[in-house]
Design a protein around this motif. Structure first.
Motif, mmCIF file in Angstrom:
data_model
loop_
_atom_site.group_PDB
_atom_site.id
_atom_site.type_symbol
_atom_site.label_atom_id
_atom_site.label_comp_id
_atom_site.label_asym_id
_atom_site.label_seq_id
_atom_site.Cartn_x
_atom_site.Cartn_y
_atom_site.Cartn_z
ATOM 1 N N GLU A 144 -11.183 -0.567 2.870
ATOM 2 C CA GLU A 144 -11.648 -1.840 2.308
ATOM 3 C C GLU A 144 -10.473 -2.770 2.009
ATOM 4 N N THR A 145 -9.388 -2.205 1.501
ATOM 5 C CA THR A 145 -8.203 -3.015 1.207
ATOM 6 C C THR A 145 -7.611 -3.592 2.486
ATOM 7 N N LEU A 146 -7.567 -2.794 3.538
ATOM 8 C CA LEU A 146 -7.055 -3.283 4.817
ATOM 9 C C LEU A 146 -7.966 -4.364 5.397
ATOM 10 N N GLN A 147 -9.269 -4.217 5.203
ATOM 11 C CA GLN A 147 -10.190 -5.250 5.666
ATOM 12 C C GLN A 147 -9.935 -6.567 4.933
ATOM 13 N N LEU A 196 0.882 -1.174 0.000
ATOM 14 C CA LEU A 196 0.000 0.000 0.000
ATOM 15 C C LEU A 196 0.915 1.218 0.000
ATOM 16 N N ASN A 197 1.894 1.180 -0.888
ATOM 17 C CA ASN A 197 3.040 2.082 -0.815
ATOM 18 C C ASN A 197 2.935 3.277 -1.750
ATOM 19 N N THR A 198 1.791 3.958 -1.696
ATOM 20 C CA THR A 198 1.611 5.209 -2.432
ATOM 21 C C THR A 198 0.964 6.224 -1.504
ATOM 22 N N ILE A 199 0.974 7.477 -1.930
ATOM 23 C CA ILE A 199 0.173 8.458 -1.208
ATOM 24 C C ILE A 199 -1.285 8.268 -1.617
ATOM 25 N N ALA A 200 -2.180 8.533 -0.690
ATOM 26 C CA ALA A 200 -3.613 8.370 -0.947
ATOM 27 C C ALA A 200 -4.301 9.721 -0.824
ATOM 28 N N PHE A 201 -5.322 9.915 -1.618
ATOM 29 C CA PHE A 201 -6.121 11.130 -1.545
ATOM 30 C C PHE A 201 -7.348 10.883 -0.668
ATOM 31 N N ASP A 202 -7.966 11.960 -0.215
ATOM 32 C CA ASP A 202 -9.124 11.817 0.673
ATOM 33 C C ASP A 202 -10.238 10.989 0.043
ATOM 34 N N GLU A 203 -10.423 11.134 -1.258
ATOM 35 C CA GLU A 203 -11.495 10.394 -1.915
ATOM 36 C C GLU A 203 -11.207 8.894 -1.980
ATOM 37 N N SER A 212 -6.310 14.152 4.617
ATOM 38 C CA SER A 212 -6.659 14.619 5.961
ATOM 39 C C SER A 212 -6.078 13.723 7.046
ATOM 40 N N MET A 213 -5.950 12.424 6.752
ATOM 41 C CA MET A 213 -5.388 11.497 7.741
ATOM 42 C C MET A 213 -3.945 11.867 8.067
ATOM 43 N N SER A 214 -3.183 12.215 7.044
ATOM 44 C CA SER A 214 -1.779 12.580 7.252
ATOM 45 C C SER A 214 -1.665 13.890 8.023
ATOM 46 N N ILE A 215 -2.540 14.834 7.712
ATOM 47 C CA ILE A 215 -2.519 16.111 8.431
ATOM 48 C C ILE A 215 -2.837 15.884 9.903
ATOM 49 N N ALA A 216 -3.837 15.036 10.170
ATOM 50 C CA ALA A 216 -4.187 14.723 11.557
ATOM 51 C C ALA A 216 -3.028 14.045 12.277
ATOM 52 N N GLN A 217 -2.287 13.199 11.558
ATOM 53 C CA GLN A 217 -1.139 12.536 12.161
ATOM 54 C C GLN A 217 -0.059 13.548 12.527
ATOM 55 N N LEU A 218 0.189 14.515 11.648
ATOM 56 C CA LEU A 218 1.165 15.559 11.965
ATOM 57 C C LEU A 218 0.736 16.343 13.198
ATOM 58 N N GLU A 219 -0.543 16.637 13.285
ATOM 59 C CA GLU A 219 -1.043 17.378 14.448
ATOM 60 C C GLU A 219 -0.829 16.572 15.724
ATOM 61 N N ASP A 243 2.495 6.375 2.921
ATOM 62 C CA ASP A 243 1.717 7.505 3.420
ATOM 63 C C ASP A 243 1.556 7.407 4.940
ATOM 64 N N ILE A 244 1.940 8.471 5.663
ATOM 65 C CA ILE A 244 1.833 8.421 7.122
ATOM 66 C C ILE A 244 0.376 8.378 7.567
ATOM 67 N N GLY A 245 -0.525 8.900 6.746
ATOM 68 C CA GLY A 245 -1.944 8.808 7.068
ATOM 69 C C GLY A 245 -2.460 7.392 6.927
ATOM 70 N N VAL A 246 -2.017 6.704 5.882
ATOM 71 C CA VAL A 246 -2.387 5.298 5.701
ATOM 72 C C VAL A 246 -1.826 4.466 6.853
ATOM 73 N N ALA A 247 -0.597 4.761 7.263
ATOM 74 C CA ALA A 247 0.004 4.032 8.383
ATOM 75 C C ALA A 247 -0.817 4.211 9.656
ATOM 76 N N SER A 248 -1.284 5.426 9.903
ATOM 77 C CA SER A 248 -2.101 5.660 11.098
ATOM 78 C C SER A 248 -3.415 4.901 11.005
ATOM 79 N N LEU A 249 -3.945 4.775 9.794
ATOM 80 C CA LEU A 249 -5.186 4.035 9.590
ATOM 81 C C LEU A 249 -4.972 2.540 9.835
ATOM 82 N N VAL A 250 -3.829 2.015 9.394
ATOM 83 C CA VAL A 250 -3.509 0.604 9.644
ATOM 84 C C VAL A 250 -3.518 0.332 11.146
ATOM 85 N N LYS A 251 -2.914 1.222 11.906
ATOM 86 C CA LYS A 251 -2.843 1.014 13.359
ATOM 87 C C LYS A 251 -4.221 1.070 14.011
#
Length: 688
Positions: free
Chosen positions: A85-88, A71-78, A542-549, A102-110
């Motif tokens: 679904e892919t993680l499921q 899952l080694n790309t940046i992802a967009f909000d859409e 937005s996930m990546s921005i939230a992770q930075l915050e 993507d650091i946002g995708v990584a946070s979602l995995v966790k």
């Protein structure tokens, strides 16, 4: 050569299609990495749908191999729903790890799939110990290192105490992975989105027209695997998800030969695919024109039909990979018993018929082992056989064969059984949209003499390169509260030096750090800096921005590959900005392309590459790396009203003279155009 103990390494092979899985495993791979149809860095490969992925997981686990999902790309909000679904699906199928950029995708995995192991992709640009330490703190179990690292640098990163994965064979990108914007900017096909069009393989000349001075030969460190393992690498990775199964077979068998203490067949490996040969120059930092090469007609025709057929034959039949133990019991008046088990605790048990008294020749342990040990065509080989056998008894060979087949089938089913991982459904984020703010101007300067001091009151803050700020901090003392230090985007071999310089600046009252890579988050936190996210972090959702915050950032510049429309739907309470003017670095390279034609003395850090259309791209070097800048200047001063969700605009002053810098600042403040070839970047075009 000495055979390497299997527990000390993993041989990791690419699979861009199902046939590559068999080619990898039947030639000795321990694990494979693959992608589904989207959200991976090789979207042009055939890849895998859900049913193919399920079959692959079953086949690999039967054969004792692991499966890593890219899952080694940046992802967009859409695409957030698609990521979930892919993680499921990954959890349902019990995959062994996911590889993320993507650091946002990584946070979602966790959040949704905490039992999945996290591997940090080479797209994360990790090349120093602090970067590896940071990923370890964030719950990653492995980091895939940048290809440009030397053995000594790898050895230092190994001290971080996280599993290291390094490429040992395959294509070399000119740019540090995760920092390439050339394909996206020039053709709308983003390298950070798995759609790279490989413009670096086209003519970009540092001298005579038509030269390909961005095209590196393929990496092959196969013969240096022992050195890589000694430096601390665990996973030996082969690049090539776009390649055919025969390539996978050749590359895996070559690596397997080395770890088994034998000589690899490099001639076969080069015949299957190369670009004028191979290079391992980065490992010793012997950077030279000999590292560059193109795919010639001779390279294309080297793989004969006969050779390809020979390689195809290596994976047509199953390879016995799994040791098994067998016990057979034969007693009068009792059903015969066969037990088969493996080293992972899986066991099969079959009860047969009651034996007869032998009329002619009784069964012996040797005859039983000869019959029951026929495991050809399976993933198993017999490690040890035991027999508890009363004298004078007999069983038909057909019965023994049937018991063996049933035991093997049971063990295969147990080994290939899917073991789902826990998936936690997640509700949609309720982070509010960033309220409109009064926009401000920030400027990043390469040199002190570019700063127009008369405009200082109109800048929210100014960034200055580490070396320059260290040199001119006294002259900038009146504006100390506005100063932001900009460390090098790459820190190959100089991380400790950078830390020392940042520590001194902190003691001198500088409080703010522009974070250019993940290692600098760790460094900045440890030194007590306020953190600001730079464009190289590839913040695209937005996930990546939230992770930075969550990590304590003050604000961030979002990815230059987002469109103005996509920025409007970002959900964040963290101020976000964009690059609004200046020459965008399209590539960050460790190997200077200008050295193909000039020495450093001849270059004087002022050289250009010329493409096949005659456009010129400036190349500038510092801190042990080069940056290749776009031919046209990014400029949206006259369109800033289109960016309603943006809190600040950043001018990036790099190549300009002091006079040009002053003019750019003045024109931007007045929302005027500039008399230069300009581009709106990707803010209205977007990328695939």
């Amino acid at each position: 050569m000495t055979r390497i103990i299997p527990s000390r390494y993993e041989l990791l092979a690419p699979a861009g299609q199902p046939d590559c899985v068999r080619a990898a495993l039947n030639n000795g791979a321990d694990s494979i990495y693959l992608g589904m149809k989207a959200l991976n860095a090789r979207r042009n490969a055939k890849n895998f749908d859900y049913s193919q992925l399920k079959e692959t997981v079953e086949y690999c686990h039967l054969n004792g191999a692991k499966v890593y999902l890219t899952l080694n790309t940046i992802a967009f909000d859409e695409e957030r729903k698609q990521v979930i679904e892919t993680l499921q699906q990954a959890c349902e199928l019990g995959l062994d790890a996911v590889i993320v950029q993507d650091i946002g995708v990584a946070s979602l995995v966790k959040q949704v799939a905490p039992e999945l192991r996290l591997h940090g992709s080479t797209q994360m640009s990790i090349h120093t110990r602090k970067g590896a330490e940071f990923l370890k703190e964030q719950g990653f179990s492995r980091v895939v290192l940048s290809r440009e690292m030397s053995l000594e640098e790898i050895r230092d990163v190994a001290k971080a105490g996280i599993e290291l994965e390094a490429f040992v064979h395959g294509a070399l990108c000119m740019c540090v992975s995760g920092q390439c914007y050339m394909s996206g900017m020039l053709g709308g096909r983003s390298a950070n989105r798995g759609m790279c069009a490989q413009p670096c393989r086209l003519p970009f000349s540092a001298g005579a027209p038509g030269r390909c001075d961005l095209s590196l030969k393929d990496l092959s460190a196969v013969q240096r695997i022992p050195e890589l393992l000694d430096a601390g690498v665990y996973s030996l990775k082969i690049e090539g998800r776009m390649k055919r199964p025969e390539y996978v077979a050749a590359a895996v068998s070559a690596c397997k030969a080395v770890v088994d203490g034998n000589q690899p067949n490099m001639e076969v490996l080069q015949s299957v695919f190369s670009r004028s040969g191979f290079t391992d120059g980065y490992l010793d930092q012997k950077l030279s024109p000999q590292m560059f090469g193109v795919r010639s007609k001779e390279d294309v025709t080297a793989a004969s039909a006969k050779l390809l057929k020979q390689l195809e034959n290596t994976y047509q039949k199953p390879t016995a990979r799994i040791p098994v133990w067998m016990k057979f019991q034969l007693k009068s008046d009792c059903p015969s018993q066969l037990t088969l088990w493996d080293q992972d605790g899986n066991q099969a048990h079959v009860s047969g018929v009651v034996p007869e008294t032998a009329k002619h020749v009784a069964l012996t342990e040797e005859k039983l082992q000869s019959s029951l040990g026929k495991l050809g065509g399976t993933a198993f080989y017999l490690k040890q056989f035991q027999a508890e056998l009363e004298d004078g008894l007999s069983l038909p060979v057909s019965v023994l064969n049937g018991m063996r087949r049933e035991a093997v089938q049971q063990l295969e089913q147990k080994r290939s059984a899917i073991h789902p991982k826990t998936f936690f459904p997640i509700k949609e984020s309720k982070i509010p949209l960033t309220p409109p703010k009064i926009t401000s101007l920030r400027v990043e300067f390469e040199r002190f003499d570019q700063i127009p001091l008369e405009f200082m009151d109109q800048f929210e803050w100014i960034g200055l390169k580490l070396e320059e700020l260290s040199k001119y901090i006294t002259k900038l003392a009146p504006w100390k509260q506005k100063l932001v230090v900009i460390p090098p985007r790459a820190m190959f071999g100089i991380e400790q030096q950078v830390i020392q310089q940042l520590e001194i600046l902190k003691q001198q009252g500088i409080e703010d750090l522009l974070v250019q890579n993940l290692a600098q988050i760790q460094i900045g936190k440890q030194l007590g800096y306020r953190l600001h996210g730079g464009f190289g972090l590839n913040i695209a959702n937005s996930m990546s921005i939230a992770q930075l915050e969550e990590w304590g950032f003050q604000d961030c510049v979002v990815s230059p590959e987002l469109t103005a429309k996509q920025m409007k739907i970002l959900k964040s309470s963290l101020p976000c900005g964009i690059l609004a003017g200046g020459y965008l670095p399209l590539m960050l390279t460790r190997n200077c392309p200008i050295k193909n034609q000039k020495t450093c003395r001849q270059c004087k850090r002022q050289s250009w590459l010329t493409d096949r259309k005659g456009k010129r791209f400036r190349v500038a070097c510092s801190d042990g790396y080069s940056e290749i800048y776009n031919s046209d200047c990014l400029w949206i001063a006259d369109r800033i009203d289109d960016f309603t969700n943006i809190s600040f605009f950043t001018l990036k002053i790099t190549l300009e003279t002091p006079e040009q810098s002053r003019e750019m600042v003045q024109n931007f403040l007045q929302k005027q155009k500039i008399e230069l070839p300009i581009t709106k970047g990707l803010y209205y075009r977007g990328v695939l």
